[in-house]
Design an enzyme around this catalytic site. Structure first.
Site: not given
Lengths: 482, 310
Positions: A325-327, A482
């Site tokens: 999800w962060h990247g 993000f």
């Protein structure tokens, strides 16, 4: 628009005054102003991407209505699936398309097949991961009959795009935030003062801690091969404080701003660096995302009410997806994996169920055992941050390799720099204040309440002057990407 | 609401006064550029990079040439190379109502190079991202635009006066550093490393040379323009030769085209001392300034004799 920009310093007072002096007569006026200012806030960065927010809002508003109108389970499932596919599809295209193409290409080349992938030249719309999750939670909750769908389209659009939390959270649930748009807000002095205090602390963490740490972190991470092991350790520790100051600072400003307009958000950070184990850390770090994954991924997968093996599988999935999800980079996946590995022993030792309150009430630094546990947890978290900050897995391993060298026992570079000592002093100051306020919703909620007013105002004055005198220049928030 | 706004207003006023107080303390010691943006429009300008900022002393020119308007408006090679940004800033700083001025433009290869992929593309000149490109006013005191857009360090520096430089009211940057031979050798070695590294990315820009010409042509109607090449350490010469072997030929040609005099002190390095190989010590800066002033004096005397003869 960045919170730490001159534009926001002009925008906020204007919207605030209009809200309470012009639009306060009717709830619809208040909501129209919020929606207009939220779109202006977002459009200041890139107005073209507003259509994505409008599209998601329309889609989920009508799909949720459709879900609640029908009692046929197949229809309900179909509408929910449409919402999930559309929202995650947009997120996938903008955020992950190039990553998947690149990964497939690498995988094929490993087997001797060279393909030239077609990359999309896409700009990642700021905040897409946040508002996608927020609006998704609404349709899922309606599907689960936890909340009713709303007929108030204006309130729903405000819920999706409310400017304080639009681009970097906290990810608010419809059950908490949406009803607040149904009621006319009245000015509450105590709430506004508390919001101002929380914003002040957020600005301190962002501008003084995070942005000053960023200077050293960039210098060290961007040229890791040139630095000694001790300098690399310093870089990792400073990054731990940078990302905490940056993100929790953003959350504090967002929550504080919302309070100025009469809204209440949930707590997003509960002093995570005072955690005594990793499970505790994840109850305190980015709470709105962690609970989102718990409620919409972990529990539907079976949570812990399944066999041990399946419980581990569920936790593994949550951590990997949380990392992703962060990247769109393998570094975030490894970061998630590391946290999964850290988390496993807490289940084995049954340490993952201690409530946040019990854990902190008994914690004092005088208790050596607690102190050691906190330090150990912080070390684990900091080690994982190396993957989070590195540009690639290769860079992260080179960084770690560099730490475990003879030069680990030398004095770090920059140690003679006055500015580094200033940064370290303010990190210690931050931790001291947060330790004092660790039982509250934010560090300054009740800080110095026992002192006379002029002492407290003196403290706030000092804090503003510290931000002005020692604040680094306007830097982007890390979580915007993000 | 009223109570909140009143308290917030009083608090904001106190903060604003405090910030104003801090800014009012800004002098020539906290930052090597700020004061140049707080003075009024100027007439006889000294232009160039940090070599000129430290090496050409306005008070010496005033004394030697019996004038009182010399002002050093030089910055650094990466913030004030010749280009649209510097020219625009010069236009904003220059008092176009003044006449009979003397302009001294310090030239060297580093103010005519670019590290962009295309050295002939002004959009790749990155000085526009620096303070000269961002500061909207160059003549206001205090200069809030510089504090907000140009100053990149911590504001606390305004209150801490422990720098080794002093920016004088006339724009001269006086640098005082330890003069022991070991330190000088260390500084020289660091400069050589630094500039040798730059050779890999920087290349001559015909466009920058054209902007130098435009700068000369802008100033010429308001007085006499002189091009000056300041001396540098012998070891630094070798690096400069590598990046632009035909520098003197190009400047000579430019001086002919624009009918300005070129004073070349490049080979007089043995007479002067340097703090780091390419910046003159303040004592040498006085000597060089006197020498340049005498050159100008002689040229002006010769010119007036010719005029009288005619």
């Amino acid at each position: 628009m960045l919170f730490n920009s001159l534009e926001f310093a002009i925008f906020l007072p204007i919207v605030f005054l209009l809200y309470w002096f012009v639009a306060s007569r009717k709830i619809s006026y208040q909501n129209i102003l919020i929606l207009a200012s939220s779109y202006f806030f977002y459009g200041w960065w890139n107005w073209k991407f507003l259509f994505l927010i409008v599209f998601s809002s329309f889609l989920d508003f009508y799909l949720a209505k459709a879900i609640s109108k029908t009692s046929k389970i197949q229809h309900r499932k179909l509408f929910l699936s449409l919402s999930i596919i559309a929202n995650l599809g947009l997120l996938g295209i903008f955020k992950y398309y190039n990553f998947f193409i690149d990964s497939f290409s690498t995988a094929f080349s490993f087997f001797g097949q060279n393909i030239n992938p077609d990359y999309l030249q896409l700009i990642l719309p700021i905040g897409i991961s946040f508002y996608t999750f927020q609006t998704l939670s609404y349709t899922i909750d309606v599907y689960r009959k936890k909340i009713d769908s709303t007929n108030n389209i204006l309130a729903f659009f405000c819920f999706v795009s409310f400017f304080p939390q639009l681009v970097a959270g906290p990810i608010e649930r419809a059950s908490n935030l949406l009803p607040q748009f149904f009621k006319k807000r009245s000015f509450n002095y105590e709430k506004a003062v508390d919001g101002s205090r929380q914003m002040l602390w957020g600005f301190f963490k962002k501008i003084v801690i995070a942005d000053n740490c960023a200077y050293y972190v960039s210098a060290i991470f961007n040229d890791a091969n040139e630095h000694s092991g001790s300098t690399l350790v310093l870089g990792a520790v400073l990054f731990a404080f940078q990302i905490y100051g940056d993100f929790s600072g953003y959350s504090d400003i967002a929550i504080g701003t919302a309070k100025l307009f009469g809204f209440e958000f949930k707590q997003n950070f509960a002093f995570p660096y005072f955690s005594k184990n990793i499970a505790d850390f994840w109850r305190r770090w980015h709470i709105s995302l962690t609970t989102w994954f718990r409620d919409y991924l972990y529990i539907p997968l079976g949570g812990s009410r399944v066999s041990n093996l399946k419980t581990y599988r569920n936790i593994f999935i949550v951590f990997i997806i949380s990392g992703f999800w962060h990247g769109a980079n393998w570094t975030f996946i490894v970061w998630g994996l590391l946290h999964f590995l850290y988390y496993v022993p807490t289940i084995q030792l049954n340490k993952n169920k201690i409530s946040l309150k019990n854990n902190t009430v008994n914690s004092t630094l005088s208790h050596l055992n607690s102190g050691i546990k906190m330090l150990f947890t912080f070390s684990l978290v900091t080690f994982a941050w190396i993957f989070f900050r590195a540009d690639s897995i290769k860079d992260a391993f080179a960084y770690i390799n560099g730490i475990f060298s003879k030069s680990l026992f030398t004095l770090p570079q920059f140690i003679a720099e006055e500015k580094l000592w200033i940064v370290l002093f303010f990190i210690a100051f931050q931790m001291f204040i947060e330790w004092q306020g660790r039982f509250n919703n934010h560090a300054l909620e009740r800080f110095g309440i026992q002192f006379p007013k002029y002492v407290r105002y003196g403290f706030y004055y000092g804090l503003v002057m510290i931000i002005f005198l020692f604040g680094s220049k306007q830097e982007q928030f890390i979580y915007f990407q993000f | 609401m009223k109570q909140y706004l009143i308290k917030l207003f009083i608090f904001s006023v106190v903060i604003a006064i405090s910030i104003g107080f801090v800014f009012s303390k800004a002098d020539g010691r906290f930052d090597p550029f700020y004061k140049r943006f707080t003075s009024s429009k100027q007439s006889s300008l000294i232009l160039g990079s940090s070599r000129a900022a430290q090496g050409l002393v306005p008070s010496v020119f005033n004394e030697e040439l019996n004038k009182d308007g010399f002002y050093n408006y030089s910055f650094t090679f990466n913030t004030s190379p010749f280009g649209p940004t510097y020219l625009n800033s010069i236009k904003n700083k220059f008092n176009e109502e003044s006449t009979n001025n003397i302009f001294i433009i310090s030239v060297d290869p580093w103010v005519l190079v670019s590290d962009g992929l295309d050295p002939e593309n002004a959009l790749q000149f990155d000085e526009s991202e620096n303070f000269l490109g961002k500061v909207t006013s160059v003549n206001s005191n205090p200069n809030l635009s510089y504090f907000v857009n140009g100053f990149t360090d911590l504001y606390v520096k305004v209150l801490i006066n422990n720098s080794n430089f002093l920016l004088h009211d006339d724009g001269w940057l006086e640098v005082s550093i330890k003069q022991d031979s070991l330190q000088l050798e260390k500084n020289l070695s660091s400069s050589i490393d630094n500039y040798t590294q730059k050779l890999e990315t920087y290349q001559f820009s015909e466009l920058r040379l054209d902007y130098l010409k435009q700068t000369i042509l802008f100033l010429k109607p308001f007085g006499e323009v002189y091009l000056v090449r300041l001396p540098i350490h012998e070891k630094m010469k070798a690096i400069e030769y590598q990046i632009m072997p035909d520098f003197d030929a190009r400047i000579n040609k430019l001086s002919e085209i624009t009918s300005v005099k070129y004073i070349n002190l490049y080979n007089e390095d043995g007479l002067y001392q340097f703090t780091d190989g390419h910046h003159l010590t303040k004592e040498s800066a006085m000597m060089v300034s006197e020498k340049v002033a005498n050159f100008i004096k002689n040229i002006e005397a010769t010119n007036s004799r010719i005029n009288e003869d005619q």
